[in-house]
Design a protein around this motif. Structure first.
Motif, PDB file in Angstrom:
ATOM      1  N   GLY A 516     -86.360  84.561  43.447  1.00  0.00           N
ATOM      2  CA  GLY A 516     -86.216  83.912  42.151  1.00  0.00           C
ATOM      3  C   GLY A 516     -84.783  83.690  41.731  1.00  0.00           C
ATOM      4  N   ILE A 517     -83.854  83.726  42.674  1.00  0.00           N
ATOM      5  CA  ILE A 517     -82.430  83.538  42.368  1.00  0.00           C
ATOM      6  C   ILE A 517     -82.017  82.139  42.800  1.00  0.00           C
ATOM      7  N   ARG A 518     -81.502  81.359  41.875  1.00  0.00           N
ATOM      8  CA  ARG A 518     -81.010  80.024  42.203  1.00  0.00           C
ATOM      9  C   ARG A 518     -79.576  80.140  42.699  1.00  0.00           C
ATOM     10  N   VAL A 519     -79.300  79.569  43.855  1.00  0.00           N
ATOM     11  CA  VAL A 519     -77.956  79.586  44.435  1.00  0.00           C
ATOM     12  C   VAL A 519     -77.275  78.261  44.111  1.00  0.00           C
ATOM     13  N   VAL A 520     -76.100  78.346  43.503  1.00  0.00           N
ATOM     14  CA  VAL A 520     -75.314  77.160  43.153  1.00  0.00           C
ATOM     15  C   VAL A 520     -74.005  77.215  43.940  1.00  0.00           C
ATOM     16  N   MET A 521     -73.765  76.202  44.763  1.00  0.00           N
ATOM     17  CA  MET A 521     -72.526  76.141  45.530  1.00  0.00           C
ATOM     18  C   MET A 521     -71.464  75.412  44.717  1.00  0.00           C
ATOM     19  N   ILE A 522     -70.286  76.025  44.589  1.00  0.00           N
ATOM     20  CA  ILE A 522     -69.174  75.436  43.849  1.00  0.00           C
ATOM     21  C   ILE A 522     -68.024  75.250  44.826  1.00  0.00           C
ATOM     22  N   THR A 523     -67.531  74.038  44.923  1.00  0.00           N
ATOM     23  CA  THR A 523     -66.500  73.748  45.913  1.00  0.00           C
ATOM     24  C   THR A 523     -65.583  72.647  45.397  1.00  0.00           C
ATOM     25  N   GLY A 524     -64.390  72.620  45.946  1.00  0.00           N
ATOM     26  CA  GLY A 524     -63.463  71.529  45.644  1.00  0.00           C
ATOM     27  C   GLY A 524     -63.621  70.359  46.584  1.00  0.00           C
ATOM     28  N   ASP A 525     -64.572  70.437  47.520  1.00  0.00           N
ATOM     29  CA  ASP A 525     -64.763  69.382  48.503  1.00  0.00           C
ATOM     30  C   ASP A 525     -65.383  68.132  47.894  1.00  0.00           C
ATOM     31  N   HIS A 526     -65.327  67.044  48.677  1.00  0.00           N
ATOM     32  CA  HIS A 526     -65.961  65.779  48.333  1.00  0.00           C
ATOM     33  C   HIS A 526     -67.469  66.002  48.162  1.00  0.00           C
ATOM     34  N   PRO A 527     -68.120  65.325  47.198  1.00  0.00           N
ATOM     35  CA  PRO A 527     -69.569  65.510  47.004  1.00  0.00           C
ATOM     36  C   PRO A 527     -70.382  65.277  48.272  1.00  0.00           C
ATOM     37  N   GLY A 528     -69.960  64.327  49.108  1.00  0.00           N
ATOM     38  CA  GLY A 528     -70.689  64.079  50.347  1.00  0.00           C
ATOM     39  C   GLY A 528     -70.627  65.273  51.284  1.00  0.00           C
ATOM     40  N   THR A 529     -69.418  65.846  51.425  1.00  0.00           N
ATOM     41  CA  THR A 529     -69.260  67.042  52.262  1.00  0.00           C
ATOM     42  C   THR A 529     -70.080  68.199  51.700  1.00  0.00           C
ATOM     43  N   ALA A 530     -69.969  68.406  50.396  1.00  0.00           N
ATOM     44  CA  ALA A 530     -70.684  69.510  49.760  1.00  0.00           C
ATOM     45  C   ALA A 530     -72.189  69.348  49.913  1.00  0.00           C
ATOM     46  N   THR A 531     -72.682  68.118  49.764  1.00  0.00           N
ATOM     47  CA  THR A 531     -74.122  67.876  49.884  1.00  0.00           C
ATOM     48  C   THR A 531     -74.616  68.188  51.288  1.00  0.00           C
ATOM     49  N   ALA A 532     -73.865  67.755  52.301  1.00  0.00           N
ATOM     50  CA  ALA A 532     -74.285  68.009  53.686  1.00  0.00           C
ATOM     51  C   ALA A 532     -74.307  69.502  53.988  1.00  0.00           C
ATOM     52  N   ILE A 533     -73.270  70.236  53.576  1.00  0.00           N
ATOM     53  CA  ILE A 533     -73.228  71.678  53.817  1.00  0.00           C
ATOM     54  C   ILE A 533     -74.353  72.374  53.057  1.00  0.00           C
ATOM     55  N   ALA A 534     -74.583  71.979  51.815  1.00  0.00           N
ATOM     56  CA  ALA A 534     -75.630  72.614  51.011  1.00  0.00           C
ATOM     57  C   ALA A 534     -77.002  72.375  51.616  1.00  0.00           C
ATOM     58  N   ARG A 535     -77.197  71.203  52.184  1.00  0.00           N
ATOM     59  CA  ARG A 535     -78.489  70.921  52.813  1.00  0.00           C
ATOM     60  C   ARG A 535     -78.684  71.796  54.051  1.00  0.00           C
ATOM     61  N   HIS A 536     -77.623  71.944  54.861  1.00  0.00           N
ATOM     62  CA  HIS A 536     -77.726  72.779  56.057  1.00  0.00           C
ATOM     63  C   HIS A 536     -77.963  74.247  55.691  1.00  0.00           C
ATOM     64  N   ALA A 537     -77.378  74.691  54.572  1.00  0.00           N
ATOM     65  CA  ALA A 537     -77.525  76.088  54.148  1.00  0.00           C
ATOM     66  C   ALA A 537     -78.845  76.347  53.446  1.00  0.00           C
ATOM     67  N   GLY A 538     -79.578  75.284  53.102  1.00  0.00           N
ATOM     68  CA  GLY A 538     -80.839  75.450  52.396  1.00  0.00           C
ATOM     69  C   GLY A 538     -80.680  75.568  50.898  1.00  0.00           C
ATOM     70  N   ILE A 539     -79.464  75.321  50.389  1.00  0.00           N
ATOM     71  CA  ILE A 539     -79.229  75.392  48.943  1.00  0.00           C
ATOM     72  C   ILE A 539     -79.792  74.172  48.236  1.00  0.00           C
ATOM     73  N   LEU A 540     -79.619  73.009  48.848  1.00  0.00           N
ATOM     74  CA  LEU A 540     -80.013  71.748  48.233  1.00  0.00           C
ATOM     75  C   LEU A 540     -81.366  71.322  48.766  1.00  0.00           C
ATOM     76  N   ARG A 541     -82.250  71.027  47.873  1.00  0.00           N
ATOM     77  CA  ARG A 541     -83.570  70.543  48.262  1.00  0.00           C
ATOM     78  C   ARG A 541     -83.464  69.082  48.678  1.00  0.00           C
ATOM     79  N   THR A 542     -84.123  68.760  49.774  1.00  0.00           N
ATOM     80  CA  THR A 542     -84.028  67.392  50.306  1.00  0.00           C
ATOM     81  C   THR A 542     -85.023  66.456  49.652  1.00  0.00           C
ATOM     82  N   ALA A 543     -86.063  67.008  49.020  1.00  0.00           N
ATOM     83  CA  ALA A 543     -87.070  66.155  48.385  1.00  0.00           C
ATOM     84  C   ALA A 543     -86.902  66.228  46.878  1.00  0.00           C
ATOM     85  N   PRO A 544     -87.302  65.172  46.137  1.00  0.00           N
ATOM     86  CA  PRO A 544     -87.226  65.221  44.680  1.00  0.00           C
ATOM     87  C   PRO A 544     -88.073  66.364  44.132  1.00  0.00           C
ATOM     88  N   ASP A 545     -87.592  66.946  43.058  1.00  0.00           N
ATOM     89  CA  ASP A 545     -88.347  68.028  42.434  1.00  0.00           C
ATOM     90  C   ASP A 545     -88.564  67.705  40.965  1.00  0.00           C
TER      91      ASP A 545
END
Length: 877
Positions: A516-545
């Motif tokens: 029940g813990i939401r993980v939020v990634m905070i980075t100075g990287d470009h949104p595209g880079t951050a999105t790709a890393i977050a998807r690989h880490a399982g932080i970002l959901r790939t489907a609409p919620d």
């Protein structure tokens, strides 16, 4: 207030070459001579102090009073046994407290501020307490100065000395001017080398250390609440004991027996174990966290750690390995040549196509010559692999000026002069949009290079722009501008860097989501880079919620600046990635989440992260790459900078809190039958069931059970499948409190039943009261052991409180049963205890009563899930 420093008696130590610092052997000699670099009073508690504290506890005062009373009555044997029990309980307490103190001392060693020093010619990170006069400190912005030192060399060094001088304005430091640095002060700007002159008590901080000697950490809210509860119970115990003394003396006329009964009741009602629980379990839990690479700087954070509902983490070094590698180059052709992209592998040295030489060359020029930053190390590694024996490596050029990163411009520039050049060369690197802005590209060209940056970022790469400039004029003949925008830059291209995810990150993130813990990634990287890393880490959901499209889960620093506090709160309800975030924006993110009622844990490493770390419910500083300011602002320090350690710490935090709650519920439950047997037989006119000797023996079981046994309990199997607990809820909620009292009440019924049966069926040959007392005490002890087992788990199944391994538990049970049998069957112990031997039938009655009690307690636990479901359904939607 003016600060001054005495001339060091060991100034000759500074004669060691600053380029090499001290040797390890010489440092060890100086440490033995001068002692550790610690403030006065920073040591551990001595055993005599622990013993004095223990002997002034009400429980020990009551035991001593009972022993003296027996002595005054002429029963020296009983008094001696009580005194022996006092010594035994004292020894047990010293062992428990000693183990706790050893754990805390080890944590102090780990928590000692790290210092970067030159030893044996190389830069080493050493604990601050091992710094000695003559050490050469390697200082950078954000570092806490480890000891009084003299600046040898430095660049724009400024120190905050407010903790010593009271002046809030930072002080400029320069080798040729004010070169004195004081231990404990903070470098707010610049970097340099300084030689240590005074350490420990001889430092400026040490000389005023006596003012700090009496300060201690503030008690946690839980400890304060428990202290109030113990005080109230002490008042109740005192009043009840006085009433029992008066009632028993008036009813039976035996005032001596009445006094002994009153002492026994006071001992039974005083839950002094609560203090033991809140001392031992968090301290040893903090040591367990340290073994998970998480250092606890404030024990109160353990209360909150398991309740975390949102975990805000950095990407670089926390989710990733912080091991940068240049994975792709993009060469900008401008209007005269086509653009080119080159993917790179981490292979053997090879030649680089000519079109990409300028991008690599100027990325190196815009970096530190001997870098610690993994990104800049990657640039130098690329140059060593691909530009050797070319004119593109400039080790003989002179750095004239640095333009650092700032929140307004996320780019940095270096100005160089060549050995025989007649111009200044300017190299810039930074966030692509910042570098594009420096180059003042026309709109159509800007769209083209932005698309290239987005394409590289979409591959999960961190993208930097590289630009070059030229200022005519030889060294010493040109006045450089104050801002980078005043240079005429030409865009050279882009560099894509890869920082692979640490092993096990996806599993740790999934574990947090399951809890029940939401993980939020905070980075100075470009949104595209951050999105790709977050998807690989399982932080970002790939489907609409429920929040809508995936884009609703990504928030940029630019968007944060456009949102007011209310709008930011709304966005943060579903955000999972914050990209292009400046450190100063982290505080707004934390406050927005907290305003939504979330319990926030936040990681950080820089000076600017300190406000967010302090504001978060649990601030987590990076131990390897973090600044001292960040570490001092945080409640926890992540020694290995690894997200997996945070997830493990949350799980361990839940375990520690669960074990505290189980232990306190057990203590509350077990005191009900003890207090009842000290009170009810007297009021009913029965023979006295419990004497101080019996209660002292029971304490020998309860004390290690509530502390060492429950601290050693493994985590619940579904501990990370439960939602975060409500931090506003009491440790012992109404249902838990009712269940503990009900367990104790059932145990009291069993013990009273044993006493009644014993009085009715006692064998005259052995003496009726003694047999009844023995049967009641045996039942009470077995009920006590049963309550330990029952409170091991919140589940009702016997598997959950019999099968999980805990050697301490079975050791305590074995010793308690062995002593009980000795008290029943060894003649001299039997006489001291006022017991009589039991036959098989009486043991059968005892076993039956204990079995019925455990069955009833299991039924109570089986009702708990149903009651919880009813409570949830009754709450308004």
């Amino acid at each position: 207030m003016a600060l001054s420093s005495e001339t060091s008696a060991d100034r000759t130590n500074a004669a060691e070459p600053a380029s090499r610092g001290l040797s390890s052997a010489r440092a060890a000699e100086l440490l033995a001579t001068h002692g550790p670099n610690t403030l006065p009073g920073a040591g551990s508690r001595r055993w005599t102090h622990i013993a004095r504290e223990t002997l002034t506890e009400p429980m020990f005062l009551l035991l001593l009073g009972a022993a003296l009373l027996y002595g005054l009555l002429g029963d020296w044997q009983e008094g001696s046994i009580l005194m022996g029990l006092v010594l035994l309980v004292l020894a047990l307490t010293l062992y428990q407290e000693g183990k706790t103190e050893h754990a805390m001392q080890a944590l102090r060693q780990l928590a000692s501020p790290q210092a970067q020093v030159l030893r044996d010619g190389v830069t080493q990170a050493v604990p601050g307490h091992t710094v000695v006069p003559g050490d050469v400190l390697v200082l950078a912005e954000g570092d806490r100065v480890a000891a009084d030192a003299r600046l040898l060399s430095g660049n724009e060094v400024m120190a905050d000395e407010s903790m010593l001088s009271g002046e809030s304005v930072p002080v400029d430091k320069a080798p040729e001017g004010d070169a004195q640095l004081f231990g404990g002060t903070l470098l707010v700007r610049g970097h340099g080398l300084a030689v240590v002159e005074h350490t420990g008590a001889a430092s400026a901080m040490g000389r005023i250390g006596s003012a700090l000697d009496g300060l201690g950490p503030e008690d946690s809210p839980l400890k304060r609440q428990t202290a109030v509860l113990v005080q109230r119970l002490a008042v109740i115990a005192g009043a009840a004991s006085l009433l029992l003394f008066l009632a028993s003396g008036w009813m039976h006329g035996d005032w001596t027996a009445a006094l002994l009964s009153a002492i026994a009741l006071a001992m039974a009602l005083l839950p002094q174990e609560f203090t033991v629980i809140l001392t031992v379990l968090p301290a040893l839990g903090a040591w367990r966290l340290a073994r998970q690479q998480v250092l606890t700087r404030r024990l109160a954070a353990i209360e909150t750690l398991g309740a975390t509902s949102v975990l805000c983490v950095d990407k670089t070094g926390t989710l990733t390995e912080n091991r940068m590698r240049v994975a792709a180059l993009f060469a900008y052709g401008g209007t005269s040549a086509p653009d080119a992209t080159l993917p790179l592998t981490d292979a053997a040295p090879h030649a680089l196509p000519e079109a990409f030489h300028g991008v690599a060359e100027y990325a190196i020029l815009a970096s530190v010559q001997e870098p610690f930053d993994p990104m800049e190390q990657a640039f130098h590694h690329l140059g060593a692999q691909t530009l050797q024996d070319t004119e593109h490596l400039h080790r003989d050029w002179t750095l004239v000026r640095e333009y650092g990163l700032s929140p307004q411009l996320r780019a940095m520039s270096h100005v160089w002069t060549a050995v025989d050049g007649d111009a200044h060369i300017v190299a810039a690197k930074g966030a692509p949009e910042a570098v594009f802005d420096l180059c003042h590209l026309p709109p159509d060209e800007l769209v083209r290079v932005q698309a290239a940056a987005t394409a590289l970022a979409g591959q999960g790469l961190r993208v930097l722009g590289v630009a070059a400039g030229r200022v005519p004029g030889a060294a010493g003949t040109v006045t450089l501008p104050g801002h980078e925008h005043d240079f005429d830059f030409t865009l050279l291209g882009l560099i894509g860097l890869e920082d692979p995810l640490r092993p096990g990150i996806a599993a740790s993130v999934a574990s947090c989501h399951q809890a029940g813990i939401r993980v939020v990634m905070i980075t100075g990287d470009h949104p595209g880079t951050a999105t790709a890393i977050a998807r690989h880490a399982g932080i970002l959901r790939t489907a609409p919620d429920a929040a809508g499209a995936q884009g609703a889960q990504v928030l940029s620093g630019h968007e944060i600046d456009t949102l007011d506090d209310t709008a930011l709160r709304t966005r943060m309800r579903h955000t999972r990635v914050c990209a292009r975030v400046a450190p100063v924006q982290k505080l707004r993110i934390v406050q927005a989440l907290q305003a939504e009622g979330q319990i926030v844990a936040m990681t950080g490493d820089g000076v600017n992260d300190a406000p967010a770390l302090k504001a978060a419910h649990v601030g987590i500083a990076m131990g390897q790459r973090g600044t001292d300011v960040a570490r001092e602002s945080a409640a926890l320090v992540l020694l290995d900078d690894n997200f997996a350690s945070i997830a493990a710490a949350v799980q361990l935090g839940r375990r520690i809190f669960d074990n505290v709650r189980k232990s306190m519920a057990y203590v509350l439950a077990v005191h009900v039958p003890i207090a009842g047997m000290a009170l009810l037989p007297v009021l009913l006119g029965w023979p006295t069931a419990l004497y101080p000797l019996h209660i002292a023996f029971l304490e020998l079981v309860i004390d290690p059970a509530c502390s060492m046994v429950f601290e050693n309990e493994p985590a619940e199997q579904d501990g990370m499948q439960q939602p975060p607990r409500d931090v506003r809820a009491a440790l012992l909620g109404r249902f838990t409190l009712w269940q503990a009292l009900a367990q104790g009440g059932l145990g009291l019924l069993a013990v009273m039943g044993a006493m009644a049966w014993g009085l009715a069926h006692a064998t005259p040959d052995y003496g009726g009261p003694e047999q009844a007392r023995t049967l009641a005490f045996a039942t009470l002890l077995l009920v006590n052991l049963g309550l330990i087992l029952m409170n091991r788990s919140a589940h009702w199944s016997p598997r959950t409180w019999l099968l999980p391994p805990n050697r301490l538990l079975w050791g305590v049970c074995a010793v308690a049963l062995a002593v009980l049998l000795a008290m029943v069957y060894v003649p001299w112990l039997q006489k001291l205890s006022a017991f009589a031997p039991l036959d098989a039938a009486q043991w059968g009655v005892c076993a039956a009563l204990v079995g019925l009690t455990l069955a009833a307690c299991m039924a109570l636990k089986a009702v708990q899930p149903l009651a919880a479901a009813l409570r949830r359904s009754s709450k308004p939607a």
